[in-house]
Scaffold this motif. Structure first.
Motif: not given
Lengths: 266, 397
Positions: A137-139, A151, A252-253, A255, B137-139, B146, B153-159, B167, B171
């Motif tokens: 579960v992502l944010c 992902e 996406y992001l 950057h 916000n969680s991000f 970052l 690079g790619p980035a995300a927050v896992m919740c 987890k 990932s």
């Protein structure tokens, strides 16, 4: 590098003026006009009644698109790995909690609290679908659709198992809405598989790109894309609706974006 | 699964700022739990509060990210040469080849809780300077990390609630396996706030006393806070024997209940099995298990059944939450760092505050520190919504 390739076997969609994937596809390929309307969220009949009563908008939205996509893909839900991605949790629930905590009586309801976790939709999905595989579960704020798709594709190519991606956002009430305006609920679900099969609609290959994301040419759809993170999926959905092979760049992001090569399969 | 090297790791929690203090606390069996005096909270409970968070300044250009959660993140990034190790990694692989995957449960929601108290009495509007994206916000924490570390690079927050920062290891491992990146900053940051203190209290899951995992009289959790970071990298062809490696990951869902674990530990057992399979190890290869061990009646029962069904009753186990409190979304990464210290220093930390292990629980629970050769460890993290994750760490050779 392993090519980030997966096959789209089913789509579920719900949003303002979008009632399901087939009717939305007709609009996206310009066979039908877009008519603005508030998103209608169905009751989550897949849940047992006690759970059903406790669910908010975000759960109803995620379950609805998840069930639509898996029904279209004719795939066994209980076996599917899932990736959920959303910019926020349940906005109304969050507002209620903040309101209670700012009052003189800070007693929270236990249901409010357990519905406040960002993975609330994943929890209810696993119960409704009997799904015991991994749920991630992502944010990523406005980048949540791109982060979820990346992902999901990574999991499909590494684990070689089918997966359900669900990206969805709902609005906050005031006063949070003024700080984070999301006009309405929008959700999209994709069943992604490592190999082509009978229900496969298209082959999807992703690459990171530093070019800008594609926009929607229709002003109301571009406004939706720009204002609801999950609707950043619209350029991809339009390509699928038009039944055209080709390349599309989704946001996406700040950057990095995702370039998607879409190859029709049926 | 391709094993990854933990090139650098650090943690800030109630038991220490950085790994040296953390290790010293573990060796001295020192708890960081104290009666809750956080903010205006009137819940009778103990918490693991990190001292010095509010005094930590963010870099000038990133002041917009100011909130307790990001200050705690900043405090973490400053320890153990972590930022310098990431800079070296980004120099080696390129900043576009280093991802950021962090876990949190409540991010900077404390800012929103405070902003609601400061609403305009007439219009109800939040204060002008309240910044949702950079705090609530969680991000926010991943964006902050970052930018602080100049990664692209790619980035995300896992919740996934209390398994979030476990987890992220899985990932990142997948992204590196797929060749999308070569290294990743993984970890978790979660900080004290009213939502969790009053929320867990509403579920009657907080203890008045320091939490007592696996104790016969256990009666709930002590909430903690932490920032823990690990630099995971694709290993070089020749590994140093002292290198600490991520060997296996396992993930599952209970599909049972939003806030209670499956009573037989079904999901927990599945994630443990998967991690062992991924690491190509047998249960007997594990020297120590860092339990999720929250000290709720139901978690410890379910985890006991899951662990004993796989390992029997001989493997040394403990929960370090009696020392650190339950750092929620940061617990997985904090306990991963504790596991790395256990391997490096040959210490299996005894669980604190537990005086009489529940006779109905059968796993081999350590109440005193044990010394020995710790080659491979398993760490469990389970979250609300039935989101389970198990990680296996070990020596490079």
């Amino acid at each position: 590098m392993i090519p980030l390739t997966a096959y789209i076997d089913g789509i579920g969609l719900l949003g303002p003026g979008f009632a399901d994937w087939p009717s939305a596809a007709a609009i996206l390929c310009a066979a039908a006009p877009y008519v603005a309307a508030a998103t209608v969220l169905p009751a989550p009949l897949s849940l047992p009644p006690p759970e059903r009563r406790r669910t908010g908008r975000v759960v109803k939205l995620a379950l609805a698109v998840g069930f639509e996509a898996t029904t279209r893909a004719a795939i066994e839900r209980s076996s599917l790995t899932t990736v959920f991605s959303s910019s926020g949790g349940d906005g109304f629930n969050c507002h209620e909690i903040c309101q209670v905590l700012a009052s003189s009586d800070r007693q929270l309801s236990p249901t409010r609290f357990h519905n406040s976790v960002h993975n609330v939709a994943a929890g209810y999905w696993s119960i409704a679908a009997g799904a015991t595989a991994a749920a991630n579960v992502l944010c990523a704020h406005d980048a949540s659709f791109g982060a979820g798709l990346l992902e999901a594709l990574t999991q499909v190519v590494v684990a070689r198992t089918p997966l359900l991606l669900l990206a969805y956002d709902t609005q906050y009430p005031e006063p949070l809405n003024a700080k984070r305006p999301i006009p309405d609920a929008f959700g999209v679900a994709l069943v992604l598989a490592p190999n082509a099969s009978a229900p496969t609609l298209a082959k999807l290959t992703a690459m990171l790109t530093y070019n800008d994301a594609d926009h929607m040419s229709e002003p109301p759809l571009e406004a939706m894309r720009a204002s609801i993170p999950a609707a950043r999926s619209l350029p991809l959905l339009k390509k699928l609706a038009q039944r055209e092979s080709g390349r599309v760049i989704v946001d996406y992001l700040s950057h990095v974006r995702l370039a998607l090569e879409v190859e029709l399969c049926s | 699964m391709i094993p990854l090297r933990l090139t650098c790791f650090t943690a800030v929690s109630a038991v220490g700022c950085g790994t040296a203090e953390t290790l010293d606390s573990l060796e001295q069996q020192r708890s960081g739990l104290a009666p809750c005096a956080f903010e205006t909270v009137d819940v009778e409970t103990h918490v693991g509060e990190v001292p010095g968070v509010d005094a930590t300044a963010l870099p000038e250009s990133l002041r917009g990210f100011s909130c307790r959660n990001n200050r705690l993140a900043q405090l973490g990034l400053m320890q153990d040469g972590f930022a310098a190790a990431v800079a070296a990694s980004a120099g080696h692989w390129g900043p576009r080849r280093v991802g950021v995957f962090l876990g949190t449960s409540t991010s900077g929601i404390l800012e929103t809780e405070l902003a609601y108290r400061a609403r305009d009495p007439a219009a109800g509007a939040l204060p002008k300077d309240f910044n949702y994206a950079a705090t609530h916000n969680s991000f926010s924490v991943a964006d902050f990390v970052l930018q602080t570390l100049h990664l692209e690079g790619p980035a995300a927050v896992m919740c996934t609630a209390c398994s979030s920062s476990a987890k992220v290891f899985a990932s990142a491992q997948r992204m590196i396996s797929a060749g999308l990146i070569d290294a990743a900053v993984v970890g978790g940051v979660d900080s004290l706030c009213l939502t969790t203190l009053y929320g867990f209290h509403s579920l009657q899951l907080t203890s008045r006393l320091p939490c007592r995992p696996f104790d016969v009289a256990r009666d709930g959790i002590s909430i903690g806070e932490a920032a823990a970071f690990v630099l995971l990298e694709r290993p070089p062809s020749r590994l140093d024997g002292d290198a600490i490696m991520l060997l296996g990951t396992g993930e599952s869902s209970d599909a049972y209940h939003m806030s209670s674990p499956h009573p037989e530990g079904r999901g927990a057992r599945a994630s443990i099995h998967q991690a062992l399979t991924a690491a190509q190890l047998a249960p007997g290869d594990i020297d120590y298990i860092n339990l999720h061990g929250t000290a709720t009646i139901s978690n410890d029962c379910a985890e006991d059944l899951a662990v004993t069904s796989v390992f029997g009753t001989g493997t040394a186990c403990s929960s370090t939450k009696g020392a650190t409190g339950h750092a929620l979304g940061a617990a997985g990464a904090l306990e991963a760092v504790i596991c790395a210290l256990a391997i490096q220093h040959g210490i299996m930390p005894g669980g604190l505050s537990t005086t009489a292990v529940d006779p109905k629980l059968n796993l081999h629970y350590l109440c005193e520190n044990r010394r020995g050769n710790v080659r491979r460890v398993l760490s469990n993290s389970f979250g609300f919504g039935g989101a389970n994750c198990s990680l296996i760490f070990g020596r490079g050779a």
